[in-house]
Design a protein around this motif. Structure first.
Motif, PDB file in Angstrom:
ATOM      1  N   GLY A 119      12.458 104.405  40.715  1.00 42.22           N
ATOM      2  CA  GLY A 119      11.730 103.231  39.971  1.00 42.22           C
ATOM      3  C   GLY A 119      12.402 101.739  40.387  1.00 42.22           C
ATOM      4  N   SER A 120      11.696 100.793  40.726  1.00 42.64           N
ATOM      5  CA  SER A 120      12.241  99.438  40.675  1.00 42.64           C
ATOM      6  C   SER A 120      13.014  98.993  39.479  1.00 42.64           C
ATOM      7  CB  SER A 120      11.137  98.526  41.215  1.00 42.64           C
ATOM      8  OG  SER A 120      11.496  97.057  41.276  1.00 42.64           O
ATOM      9  N   ILE A 121      14.176  98.482  39.546  1.00 40.21           N
ATOM     10  CA  ILE A 121      14.740  98.322  38.239  1.00 40.21           C
ATOM     11  C   ILE A 121      14.528  96.818  38.080  1.00 40.21           C
ATOM     12  CG2 ILE A 121      16.966  97.755  37.127  1.00 40.21           C
ATOM     13  CD1 ILE A 121      18.185  99.781  39.259  1.00 40.21           C
ATOM     14  N   MET A 122      14.353  95.791  38.774  1.00 35.48           N
ATOM     15  CA  MET A 122      14.076  94.513  38.532  1.00 35.48           C
ATOM     16  C   MET A 122      13.259  93.872  39.471  1.00 35.48           C
ATOM     17  SD  MET A 122      15.240  93.737  35.607  1.00 35.48           S
ATOM     18  CE  MET A 122      14.701  92.287  35.312  1.00 35.48           C
ATOM     19  N   GLN A 123      11.973  94.375  40.034  1.00 38.95           N
ATOM     20  CA  GLN A 123      11.257  93.679  41.072  1.00 38.95           C
ATOM     21  C   GLN A 123      10.787  92.321  40.520  1.00 38.95           C
ATOM     22  OE1 GLN A 123       7.782  95.997  41.828  1.00 38.95           O
ATOM     23  NE2 GLN A 123       7.384  95.071  43.831  1.00 38.95           N
ATOM     24  N   GLY A 124      10.727  91.652  41.660  1.00 40.47           N
ATOM     25  CA  GLY A 124      10.611  89.994  41.440  1.00 40.47           C
ATOM     26  C   GLY A 124      11.526  89.288  40.530  1.00 40.47           C
ATOM     27  N   TRP A 125      12.338  89.676  40.063  1.00 40.65           N
ATOM     28  CA  TRP A 125      13.332  88.992  39.400  1.00 40.65           C
ATOM     29  C   TRP A 125      14.797  88.937  39.960  1.00 40.65           C
ATOM     30  CZ3 TRP A 125      13.272  85.904  35.161  1.00 40.65           C
ATOM     31  CH2 TRP A 125      14.205  85.742  34.455  1.00 40.65           C
ATOM     32  N   THR A 126      15.202  89.961  40.793  1.00 42.97           N
ATOM     33  CA  THR A 126      16.424  89.819  41.454  1.00 42.97           C
ATOM     34  C   THR A 126      16.037  89.967  43.045  1.00 42.97           C
ATOM     35  OG1 THR A 126      16.804  92.201  41.666  1.00 42.97           O
ATOM     36  CG2 THR A 126      17.914  90.908  39.842  1.00 42.97           C
ATOM     37  N   ASN A 127      16.978  89.301  43.702  1.00 41.23           N
ATOM     38  CA  ASN A 127      16.526  89.425  45.121  1.00 41.23           C
ATOM     39  C   ASN A 127      16.523  90.820  45.785  1.00 41.23           C
ATOM     40  OD1 ASN A 127      19.522  89.930  45.257  1.00 41.23           O
ATOM     41  ND2 ASN A 127      19.821  87.922  46.394  1.00 41.23           N
ATOM     42  N   ASP A 128      17.114  91.683  45.080  1.00 34.88           N
ATOM     43  CA  ASP A 128      17.006  93.098  45.586  1.00 34.88           C
ATOM     44  C   ASP A 128      16.455  93.995  44.420  1.00 34.88           C
ATOM     45  OD1 ASP A 128      17.285  95.844  46.333  1.00 34.88           O
ATOM     46  OD2 ASP A 128      19.281  95.564  46.935  1.00 34.88           O
ATOM     47  N   GLU A 129      15.304  94.796  44.542  1.00 34.05           N
ATOM     48  CA  GLU A 129      14.742  95.528  43.309  1.00 34.05           C
ATOM     49  C   GLU A 129      15.483  96.735  42.820  1.00 34.05           C
ATOM     50  OE1 GLU A 129      11.544  98.548  45.585  1.00 34.05           O
ATOM     51  OE2 GLU A 129      10.699  96.659  44.583  1.00 34.05           O
ATOM     52  N   LYS A 130      16.587  96.991  43.782  1.00 31.14           N
ATOM     53  CA  LYS A 130      17.311  98.048  43.381  1.00 31.14           C
ATOM     54  C   LYS A 130      18.542  97.545  42.536  1.00 31.14           C
ATOM     55  CE  LYS A 130      16.900 100.143  47.893  1.00 31.14           C
ATOM     56  NZ  LYS A 130      17.575 100.710  48.904  1.00 31.14           N
ATOM     57  N   VAL A 131      18.396  96.396  42.392  1.00 29.76           N
ATOM     58  CA  VAL A 131      19.782  95.978  41.751  1.00 29.76           C
ATOM     59  C   VAL A 131      19.471  95.280  40.274  1.00 29.76           C
ATOM     60  CG1 VAL A 131      21.829  94.522  41.814  1.00 29.76           C
ATOM     61  CG2 VAL A 131      21.259  95.851  43.803  1.00 29.76           C
ATOM     62  N   MET A 132      20.227  95.346  39.253  1.00 31.48           N
ATOM     63  CA  MET A 132      20.013  94.685  38.022  1.00 31.48           C
ATOM     64  C   MET A 132      21.305  94.063  37.479  1.00 31.48           C
ATOM     65  SD  MET A 132      18.244  96.161  34.570  1.00 31.48           S
ATOM     66  CE  MET A 132      17.905  94.990  33.422  1.00 31.48           C
ATOM     67  N   ILE A 133      21.229  93.072  36.750  1.00 31.07           N
ATOM     68  CA  ILE A 133      22.581  92.544  36.040  1.00 31.07           C
ATOM     69  C   ILE A 133      22.101  92.511  34.644  1.00 31.07           C
ATOM     70  CG2 ILE A 133      24.273  90.726  35.904  1.00 31.07           C
ATOM     71  CD1 ILE A 133      24.358  92.132  38.842  1.00 31.07           C
ATOM     72  N   THR A 134      22.941  93.314  33.884  1.00 31.30           N
ATOM     73  CA  THR A 134      22.566  93.244  32.581  1.00 31.30           C
ATOM     74  C   THR A 134      23.889  93.271  31.752  1.00 31.30           C
ATOM     75  OG1 THR A 134      20.969  94.417  31.054  1.00 31.30           O
ATOM     76  CG2 THR A 134      22.345  95.694  32.472  1.00 31.30           C
ATOM     77  N   CYS A 135      23.623  93.387  30.321  1.00 34.21           N
ATOM     78  CA  CYS A 135      24.945  93.348  29.549  1.00 34.21           C
ATOM     79  C   CYS A 135      24.629  94.273  28.193  1.00 34.21           C
ATOM     80  CB  CYS A 135      25.424  92.005  29.275  1.00 34.21           C
ATOM     81  SG  CYS A 135      24.297  91.061  28.218  1.00 34.21           S
ATOM     82  N   CYS A 136      25.607  94.457  27.569  1.00 33.33           N
ATOM     83  CA  CYS A 136      25.471  95.172  26.224  1.00 33.33           C
ATOM     84  C   CYS A 136      25.160  93.975  25.121  1.00 33.33           C
ATOM     85  CB  CYS A 136      26.595  95.881  25.869  1.00 33.33           C
ATOM     86  SG  CYS A 136      28.146  94.875  25.495  1.00 33.33           S
ATOM     87  N   ASN A 137      25.038  94.544  23.946  1.00 33.39           N
ATOM     88  CA  ASN A 137      24.412  93.628  22.961  1.00 33.39           C
ATOM     89  C   ASN A 137      25.592  93.165  21.976  1.00 33.39           C
ATOM     90  OD1 ASN A 137      24.782  95.988  21.369  1.00 33.39           O
ATOM     91  ND2 ASN A 137      22.764  95.771  20.780  1.00 33.39           N
ATOM     92  N   ASP A 138      26.964  93.459  22.605  1.00 31.99           N
ATOM     93  CA  ASP A 138      28.022  92.967  21.431  1.00 31.99           C
ATOM     94  C   ASP A 138      28.068  91.446  21.565  1.00 31.99           C
ATOM     95  OD1 ASP A 138      30.455  92.513  20.209  1.00 31.99           O
ATOM     96  OD2 ASP A 138      31.210  94.478  20.563  1.00 31.99           O
ATOM     97  N   GLY A 139      27.910  90.777  20.549  1.00 32.99           N
ATOM     98  CA  GLY A 139      27.919  89.274  20.596  1.00 32.99           C
ATOM     99  C   GLY A 139      29.313  88.716  20.726  1.00 32.99           C
ATOM    100  N   THR A 140      30.293  89.441  20.268  1.00 31.77           N
ATOM    101  CA  THR A 140      31.583  88.700  20.588  1.00 31.77           C
ATOM    102  C   THR A 140      32.589  89.330  21.579  1.00 31.77           C
ATOM    103  OG1 THR A 140      32.778  90.480  19.047  1.00 31.77           O
ATOM    104  CG2 THR A 140      31.795  88.647  17.765  1.00 31.77           C
ATOM    105  N   ARG A 141      32.050  90.407  22.321  1.00 33.19           N
ATOM    106  CA  ARG A 141      32.733  90.887  23.494  1.00 33.19           C
ATOM    107  C   ARG A 141      31.830  91.599  24.278  1.00 33.19           C
ATOM    108  NH1 ARG A 141      36.521  95.571  20.340  1.00 33.19           N
ATOM    109  NH2 ARG A 141      34.779  96.754  19.666  1.00 33.19           N
ATOM    110  N   PRO A 142      30.813  90.853  24.921  1.00 28.24           N
ATOM    111  CA  PRO A 142      29.788  91.535  25.859  1.00 28.24           C
ATOM    112  C   PRO A 142      30.481  91.919  27.132  1.00 28.24           C
ATOM    113  CG  PRO A 142      29.464  89.256  25.703  1.00 28.24           C
ATOM    114  CD  PRO A 142      30.596  89.320  24.826  1.00 28.24           C
ATOM    115  N   VAL A 143      29.820  93.064  27.557  1.00 31.09           N
ATOM    116  CA  VAL A 143      30.224  93.549  29.107  1.00 31.09           C
ATOM    117  C   VAL A 143      29.109  93.128  29.770  1.00 31.09           C
ATOM    118  CG1 VAL A 143      30.906  95.568  30.118  1.00 31.09           C
ATOM    119  CG2 VAL A 143      31.742  95.274  27.922  1.00 31.09           C
ATOM    120  N   ILE A 144      29.588  92.760  30.930  1.00 32.40           N
ATOM    121  CA  ILE A 144      28.291  92.641  32.007  1.00 32.40           C
ATOM    122  C   ILE A 144      28.237  93.640  32.954  1.00 32.40           C
ATOM    123  CG2 ILE A 144      27.124  90.886  33.550  1.00 32.40           C
ATOM    124  CD1 ILE A 144      27.633  89.932  30.638  1.00 32.40           C
TER     125      ILE A 144
END
Length: 154
Positions: A119-144
């Motif tokens: 599937g498309s991970i981020m169609q229309g949001w990133t310049n490549d629908e096969k790529v997504m930048i996301t992070c974990c939900n740790d508010g004091t030490r998030p990982v991208i």
């Protein structure tokens, strides 16, 4: 909407899709779409993987000092920048066997699963629908994380 009306509408919609010729019957485990906007070759079989790359590990020491039981927790101990993890359909359901942070996996696993299904991970949001930048939900030490769908012809 009442149930009868809902099922009547659903049936009419399914019939319209079937008659339009946009969906072909599944062969084996695949579902092929025959739509002018979808560039599928019926003779190709694809296998998908998802590469997870750790882009950044943030650490907000001021927030840790103010809010955490251990104010010197530091950055996430599970990951390091540049680390790459390849996920395929064989190891997707075993990511929590001590090899991946449970909180981070909870945040990204749905997107990894979408990539594994082609599937498309981020169609229309990133310049490549096969790529997504996301992070974990740790508010004091998030990982991208960078998630990439890897397509391989079988």
């Amino acid at each position: 909407m009442d149930r009868r009306k809902f099922f009547k509408q659903a049936g009419i919609s399914a019939l319209a899709v079937a008659m339009s010729g946009n969906v072909l019957p599944a062969q084996g485990e695949e579902l092929f779409y025959n739509h002018p906007n979808v560039n599928n070759n019926m003779n190709k079989r694809m296998k998908h993987k998802c590469k997870i790359t750790i882009l950044k590990r943030e650490c907000y020491k001021d927030l840790q000092a103010e809010y955490l039981a251990d104010p010197k927790s530091g950055p996430c101990p599970y990951f390091h920048e540049g680390q790459e993890i390849m996920v395929d359909s064989d190891n997707f359901f075993r990511m929590l066997n001590g090899t991946f942070c449970a909180e981070a996996w909870d945040c990204i696993s749905r997107y990894v699963y979408a990539a594994l299904q082609g599937g498309s991970i981020m169609q229309g949001w990133t310049n490549d629908e096969k790529v997504m930048i996301t992070c974990c939900n740790d508010g004091t030490r998030p990982v991208i994380f960078k998630l990439e769908r890897i397509d391989e012809e079988v």
